[in-house]
Design an enzyme around this catalytic site. Structure first.
Site, PDB file in Angstrom:
ATOM      1  N   SER A   1       0.820  -1.201   0.000  1.00 54.84           N
ATOM      2  CA  SER A   1       0.000   0.000   0.000  1.00 54.84           C
ATOM      3  C   SER A   1       0.857   1.256   0.000  1.00 54.84           C
ATOM      4  O   SER A   1       0.312   2.361  -0.054  1.00 54.84           O
ATOM      5  CB  SER A   1      -0.955   0.007   1.194  1.00 54.84           C
ATOM      6  OG  SER A   1      -0.356  -0.531   2.314  1.00 54.84           O
TER       7      SER A   1
ATOM      8  N   HIS B   1      -2.977  -2.877  -6.087  1.00 49.60           N
ATOM      9  CA  HIS B   1      -3.341  -2.472  -4.728  1.00 49.60           C
ATOM     10  C   HIS B   1      -4.848  -2.618  -4.535  1.00 49.60           C
ATOM     11  O   HIS B   1      -5.631  -1.849  -5.085  1.00 49.60           O
ATOM     12  CB  HIS B   1      -2.886  -1.013  -4.521  1.00 49.60           C
ATOM     13  CG  HIS B   1      -3.147  -0.487  -3.154  1.00 49.60           C
ATOM     14  ND1 HIS B   1      -3.300   0.847  -2.878  1.00 49.60           N
ATOM     15  CD2 HIS B   1      -3.278  -1.113  -1.963  1.00 49.60           C
ATOM     16  CE1 HIS B   1      -3.519   1.012  -1.596  1.00 49.60           C
ATOM     17  NE2 HIS B   1      -3.508  -0.162  -1.023  1.00 49.60           N
TER      18      HIS B   1
ATOM     19  N   GLU C   1      -6.251  -0.503  -7.516  1.00 49.91           N
ATOM     20  CA  GLU C   1      -5.341   0.582  -7.922  1.00 49.91           C
ATOM     21  C   GLU C   1      -4.074  -0.076  -8.472  1.00 49.91           C
ATOM     22  O   GLU C   1      -3.239  -0.570  -7.707  1.00 49.91           O
ATOM     23  CB  GLU C   1      -5.030   1.453  -6.689  1.00 49.91           C
ATOM     24  CG  GLU C   1      -4.303   2.735  -6.987  1.00 49.91           C
ATOM     25  CD  GLU C   1      -3.967   3.525  -5.698  1.00 49.91           C
ATOM     26  OE1 GLU C   1      -3.692   2.909  -4.641  1.00 49.91           O
ATOM     27  OE2 GLU C   1      -3.986   4.771  -5.760  1.00 49.91           O
TER      28      GLU C   1
ATOM     29  N   ASN D   1      -4.218   6.460  -0.944  1.00 50.04           N
ATOM     30  CA  ASN D   1      -3.753   6.720   0.417  1.00 50.04           C
ATOM     31  C   ASN D   1      -3.015   8.052   0.536  1.00 50.04           C
ATOM     32  O   ASN D   1      -3.032   8.688   1.586  1.00 50.04           O
ATOM     33  CB  ASN D   1      -2.868   5.575   0.900  1.00 50.04           C
ATOM     34  CG  ASN D   1      -3.686   4.324   1.163  1.00 50.04           C
ATOM     35  OD1 ASN D   1      -4.902   4.405   1.298  1.00 50.04           O
ATOM     36  ND2 ASN D   1      -3.039   3.176   1.207  1.00 50.04           N
TER      37      ASN D   1
HETATM   38  N1  LIG Z   1      -4.940  -4.497   5.616  1.00 46.63           N
HETATM   39  C1  LIG Z   1      -5.260  -3.535   4.778  1.00 46.63           C
HETATM   40  O1  LIG Z   1      -6.216  -2.791   4.983  1.00 46.63           O
HETATM   41  C2  LIG Z   1      -4.471  -3.375   3.512  1.00 46.63           C
HETATM   42  C3  LIG Z   1      -5.058  -2.671   2.436  1.00 46.63           C
HETATM   43  C4  LIG Z   1      -4.351  -2.564   1.238  1.00 46.63           C
HETATM   44  C5  LIG Z   1      -3.082  -3.113   1.135  1.00 46.63           C
HETATM   45  N2  LIG Z   1      -2.539  -3.766   2.215  1.00 46.63           N
HETATM   46  C6  LIG Z   1      -1.214  -4.352   2.026  1.00 46.63           C
HETATM   47  O2  LIG Z   1      -1.380  -5.761   1.822  1.00 46.63           O
HETATM   48  C7  LIG Z   1      -0.258  -6.466   2.353  1.00 46.63           C
HETATM   49  C8  LIG Z   1      -0.750  -7.474   3.352  1.00 46.63           C
HETATM   50  O3  LIG Z   1      -1.425  -6.820   4.370  1.00 46.63           O
HETATM   51  P1  LIG Z   1      -2.412  -7.598   5.344  1.00 46.63           P
HETATM   52  O4  LIG Z   1      -3.178  -6.566   6.069  1.00 46.63           O
HETATM   53  O5  LIG Z   1      -3.116  -8.650   4.605  1.00 46.63           O
HETATM   54  O6  LIG Z   1      -1.376  -8.270   6.337  1.00 46.63           O
HETATM   55  P2  LIG Z   1      -1.611  -9.503   7.309  1.00 46.63           P
HETATM   56  O7  LIG Z   1      -0.661  -9.334   8.398  1.00 46.63           O
HETATM   57  O8  LIG Z   1      -3.042  -9.649   7.631  1.00 46.63           O
HETATM   58  O9  LIG Z   1      -1.207 -10.748   6.390  1.00 46.63           O
HETATM   59  C9  LIG Z   1       0.072 -10.974   5.917  1.00 46.63           C
HETATM   60  C10 LIG Z   1       0.234 -12.463   5.741  1.00 46.63           C
HETATM   61  O10 LIG Z   1       1.456 -12.702   5.070  1.00 46.63           O
HETATM   62  C11 LIG Z   1       1.982 -13.910   5.584  1.00 46.63           C
HETATM   63  N3  LIG Z   1       3.395 -13.994   5.300  1.00 46.63           N
HETATM   64  C12 LIG Z   1       4.397 -13.299   5.864  1.00 46.63           C
HETATM   65  N4  LIG Z   1       5.567 -13.678   5.356  1.00 46.63           N
HETATM   66  C13 LIG Z   1       5.315 -14.641   4.457  1.00 46.63           C
HETATM   67  C14 LIG Z   1       6.115 -15.423   3.598  1.00 46.63           C
HETATM   68  N5  LIG Z   1       7.421 -15.302   3.588  1.00 46.63           N
HETATM   69  N6  LIG Z   1       5.514 -16.332   2.798  1.00 46.63           N
HETATM   70  C15 LIG Z   1       4.179 -16.470   2.796  1.00 46.63           C
HETATM   71  N7  LIG Z   1       3.363 -15.744   3.594  1.00 46.63           N
HETATM   72  C16 LIG Z   1       3.932 -14.847   4.414  1.00 46.63           C
HETATM   73  C17 LIG Z   1       1.678 -13.832   7.054  1.00 46.63           C
HETATM   74  O11 LIG Z   1       1.742 -15.098   7.656  1.00 46.63           O
HETATM   75  C18 LIG Z   1       0.304 -13.213   7.062  1.00 46.63           C
HETATM   76  O12 LIG Z   1      -0.715 -14.191   7.089  1.00 46.63           O
HETATM   77  C19 LIG Z   1       0.656  -5.392   2.917  1.00 46.63           C
HETATM   78  O13 LIG Z   1       1.602  -5.062   1.961  1.00 46.63           O
HETATM   79  C20 LIG Z   1      -0.282  -4.237   3.197  1.00 46.63           C
HETATM   80  O14 LIG Z   1       0.357  -2.992   3.195  1.00 46.63           O
HETATM   81  C21 LIG Z   1      -3.196  -3.921   3.380  1.00 46.63           C
END
Ligand SMILES: NC(=O)c1ccc[n+]([C@@H]2O[C@H](COP(=O)([O-])OP(=O)(O)OC[C@H]3O[C@@H](n4cnc5c(N)ncnc54)[C@H](O)[C@@H]3O)[C@@H](O)[C@H]2O)c1
Ligand SMILES: CCCCCCCCCCCCC[C@H](O)CC(=O)SCCNC(=O)CCNC(=O)[C@H](O)C(C)(C)COP(=O)(O)OP(=O)(O)OC[C@H]1O[C@@H](n2cnc3c(N)ncnc32)[C@H](O)[C@@H]1OP(=O)(O)O
Length: 719
Positions: free
Chosen positions: A410, A431, A443, A481
């Site tokens: 993000s 995104h 996005e 964002n």
């Molecule tokens: N949460 C939001 O609102 C949101 C919105 C848009 C974008 N994002 C982006 O999406 C991405 C994920 O965010 P999230 O909120 O889902 O995080 P999260 O913490 O809920 O999930 C991340 C997952 O990745 C897994 N993971 C970590 N290392 C790993 C690896 N080496 N191999 C496989 N899996 C692995 C973890 O076990 C975890 O389940 C980030 O880059 C975040 O910035 C998040």
């Protein structure tokens, strides 16, 4: 126009205005003349109306609503002869018969359609109502209850359902024109009297139905006026004779079509299509680039976002491998996917069969190697640059050379992530917005080396998985964002200065946002922003504490940190800006403890509080974000204002009846927008987001409408 031919005593009239045969002035005139010719020709025994190409007709030409009046003949004038004809008239429907297109078909005595055809009255979605008899004729055909459903929702009805409802008389499988001709011949000699809808009566559904529907519609389509007008028009079909009902419908249509909501919703309709036409700085664009096929996909990370993204892919029929770091995380992610599918079945958004089909194309793994054969991978692991680079370097070695590698970051720089690979042209940001299965925005972020083919692939993927894809360039936090930042910052400053978080949210919700800023923060979790702020500050060598009021001369407000440090993390902990009773509950109540915390904070820093109006709340939050939008345009991060509007509508729920923030600025007149931003800049010199955009300054000197801004941006690349 409309083409006419006589095929062995059958007048075949073709609506001819591809691609969707919108009922422009020429088509209406052509249809009227063709019906007259068929009526006058003694050799003609029956009449078939069909559309050229794939569609019957998508209805009135929406572009004509922008003028001051619609030239006659109107659809009703054009179709009168179909209604009055003693020769049977058959509508032969392929593709879509929507809005005025369906109204034309309802003037016919019979309607047949292909198995894949769709009918509907989507007028509410562009801020109007069916104004050529739809609200008077449909209830005469399918009754009040079903008419209310179709007209107030605007949903498309598939052939099978249309047959059940009685909108179609027959579904045919051969060539639609030939079938139309055969059908018409088969009904020659049968009296058409009983088929003429104007002669039928509408059953009295009672006024309670309408009282209940008004409440339902007000809740479901909060803020939108068109669905309420639709109800009034349908009620008229029940209460008034046909001609009086038609007059009432037209009156209501005219009121709507000249409303600000209709203008904004029609702008949004075209903005979505303009935004889909992307262009890269190299000049490559959606017309010149072709997408690669995506037959299989992979998702890495089954957390909040990854599970949702996988769900989008599998429910669109794309076989997907979901990879986690270990079995425990994987099981948790799969449970989320299965739970969401069950939820969709319970809400009747899909059938159990569809849910089973989706889950059958999901494979799971704890080994990145299992992605060796997929066509596209979306990485959704923690927001950590080093981790993402490590994963991309591995993927580069594991995946086929043609595989496209996407990141759901993000905020992180796409180019830096791409550098970890030897296929920088195939690295791109996709995104998604939380919850990924629900929010429509995708996005897509291109880096400096991302190829047009890669962009075409993720844009096509977005459409295929029923998202609204928008292309943006890379910059800190991208477009959505980045614009949210000044918006949220102003919300906090307003609270410091005297508005309560609840007043701020109320002003935003009254404006039409689905949720106020503070409720959204509670939903996402205050701890997330807390961590992001701390890490961003650390990267810049700054230590943030809740006492920090200025960073490098710029005003900041860390009230949210104070709440986090008190254990108020939002919905997940049962309290944040609001009180939720217990963790996970959704009902938000204002909390005196939060107001006390704010009081204490203000006393500590000797901040004088004052009464703040809802107008000031809206102006400060929206103009700060709009100013950032102009900077984004000025920097070429997006190529057109429509991109920004679509991002806000589908990413944050900006109401379509307000047309998106850039459209809103256009409606306010840019000279007023610029003047207010300059005033805020003077009053709040310690907020960099108030530095007026140079592009805005330039545009404010012109009277260019939003549709022409891009021409000025392109002709003045050095602003
Ligand atoms: N949460 C939001 O609102 C949101 C919105 C848009 C974008 N994002 C982006 O999406 C991405 C994920 O965010 P999230 O909120 O889902 O995080 P999260 O913490 O809920 O999930 C991340 C997952 O990745 C897994 N993971 C970590 N290392 C790993 C690896 N080496 N191999 C496989 N899996 C692995 C973890 O076990 C975890 O389940 C980030 O880059 C975040 O910035 C998040
Ligand atoms: C002004 C003062 C008036 C005073 C009063 C006078 C009274 C006159 C009485 C008038 C009564 C009118 C009554 C009628 O009920 C009103 C209507 O019919 S409103 C229109 C209702 N129809 C719609 O909303 C359908 C809109 N279209 C779609 O949903 C989709 O386009 C589609 C048909 C499902 C096809 O989808 P796709 O295949 O994905 O294709 P695109 O969406 O990309 O469309 C292709 C191309 O066509 C353009 N287009 C589509 N529909 C229309 C349309 N109705 N009018 C004009 N143009 C249309 C679309 O923009 C695309 O072009 P591009 O933008 O890419 O150039």
């Amino acid at each position: 126009m409309a083409n006419y031919r006589n095929k062995g005593g059958v007048a075949v009239i073709e609506l001819n205005n591809p691609p969707v045969n919108a009922l422009s002035f020429e088509v209406r005139s052509g249809l009227m003349n063709a019906l007259k010719r068929a009526h006058d020709d003694k050799d003609v025994k029956c009449i078939v109306i069909h559309g050229k190409g794939k569609n019957f007709s998508a209805g009135a030409d929406i572009k004509e609503f922008g003028g001051t009046k619609q030239q006659k003949p109107w659809i009703t004038d054009a179709c009168r002869l179909a209604d009055e004809s003693s020769k049977p008239v058959v509508a032969a429907i392929a593709g879509t018969a929507l809005g005025g297109g369906l109204e034309v078909a309802l003037f016919c005595h019979y309607r047949i359609g292909t198995p894949s055809c769709r009918v509907g009255f989507p007028e509410v979605q562009i801020g109007v109502l069916p104004g050529a008899g739809g609200t008077q004729r449909l209830p005469r055909l399918i009754g009040v209850k079903h008419s209310i459903d179709m007209i107030t929702s605007g949903r498309h009805v598939m052939a099978e359902e249309a047959l059940k409802l009685g909108i179609l008389d027959k579904i045919v499988t051969d060539d639609i024109i030939e079938e139309g001709i055969q059908f018409a011949k088969s009904v020659v000699g049968i009296d058409v009297g009983g088929r003429i809808l104007r002669n039928r009566k509408v059953e009295d559904a009672g006024s309670k139905v309408f009282d209940d529907e008004i409440s339902r519609v007000k809740k479901k389509y909060k803020g939108y006026i068109a669905p309420l007008f639709c109800l009034k028009a349908i009620q008229a079909s029940m209460q008034l004779p046909y001609d009086a009902g038609m007059e009432q419908e037209l009156k209501l249509f005219q009121q709507l079509v000249s409303s600000g909501q209709a203008k904004a919703q029609q702008y949004t309709f075209f903005a979505e299509r303009i935004s889909a036409r992307w262009q890269l700085p190299s000049g490559a664009n959606s017309q010149t680039a072709s997408p690669l096929p995506v037959k299989t996909a992979g998702v890495i990370g089954a957390g909040t976002m990854g599970a949702g993204i996988a769900l989008c892919l599998i429910t669109s029929g794309i076989p997907t491998v979901l990879v986690e770091q270990d079995q425990k995380f994987l099981e948790k992610g799969v449970k989320t996917v299965e739970g969401d599918l069950r939820g969709s079945v319970a809400l009747k958004k899909m059938t159990a069969e569809q849910a089973n089909k989706a889950i059958s194309v999901l494979k799971t793994s704890v080994n990145l190697e299992d992605l060796h054969d997929v066509d596209l991978v979306i990485e959704a692991v923690y927001e950590n640059l080093a981790l993402k680079k490590e994963i991309f370097a591995k993927l580069d070695k594991i995946c086929k050379s043609k595989t496209i590698l996407c990141t759901n970051t993000s905020s992180l720089d796409i180019d830096t992530i791409a550098e970890a690979t030897k296929r920088r042209d195939k690295v791109v940001g996709t995104h998604f917005f939380a919850p990924a299965y629900i929010m429509k925005l995708q996005e897509n972020v291109y880096g400096k080396d991302t190829s047009a083919e890669t962009v075409a692939t993720v844009m096509a993927l977005g459409k295929r998985i029923r998202k609204v894809p928008v292309l943006v360039g890379t910059c800190d936090s991208f477009v959505a964002n980045r614009m949210l930042h000044p918006y949220a910052t102003e919300a906090l400053f307003l609270v410091e200065e005297g508005a309560s978080p609840y007043e701020v949210d109320q002003a935003l919700e009254d404006f039409g946002m689905p949720m106020g800023m503070f409720r959204v923060s509670d939903l996402s979790g205050l701890d997330i922003g807390y961590k992001v702020r701390k890490e961003a500050a650390k990267r810049r060598g700054i230590e943030l504490t809740s006492d920090t009021r200025f960073v490098n001369g710029e005003r900041v407000c860390l009230l949210a940190n104070v709440l986090v440090e008190k254990g108020r993390l939002g919905i997940k902990s049962g309290k944040g800006w609001y009180n939720y009773g217990s963790p996970g509950k959704r009902e938000a109540t204002p909390d005196p403890e939060v107001l006390d915390t704010i009081e204490e904070y203000c006393r500590k820093y000797d901040i004088k509080k004052r009464k703040i109006s809802s107008q000031e709340i809206l102006e400060r939050m929206q103009l700060a974000m709009i100013n950032e939008g102009f900077k984004i345009l000025e920097e070429g991060i997006v190529s057109k204002p429509e991109d920004i509007d679509i991002i806000w509508i589908y990413g944050f729920g900006w109401p379509k009846y307000m047309g998106g923030p850039m459209f809103y600025a256009n409606e306010m007149k840019l000279k007023n927008v610029y003047r207010k931003i300059r005033d805020f800049h003077q009053n709040y010199p310690f907020s960099i987001h108030w530095t007026p955009s140079k592009l805005l300054a330039r545009l404010s000197e012109t009277d260019l409408p939003i549709s022409k801004w891009t021409s000025l941006i392109n002709s003045n690349s050095k602003l």
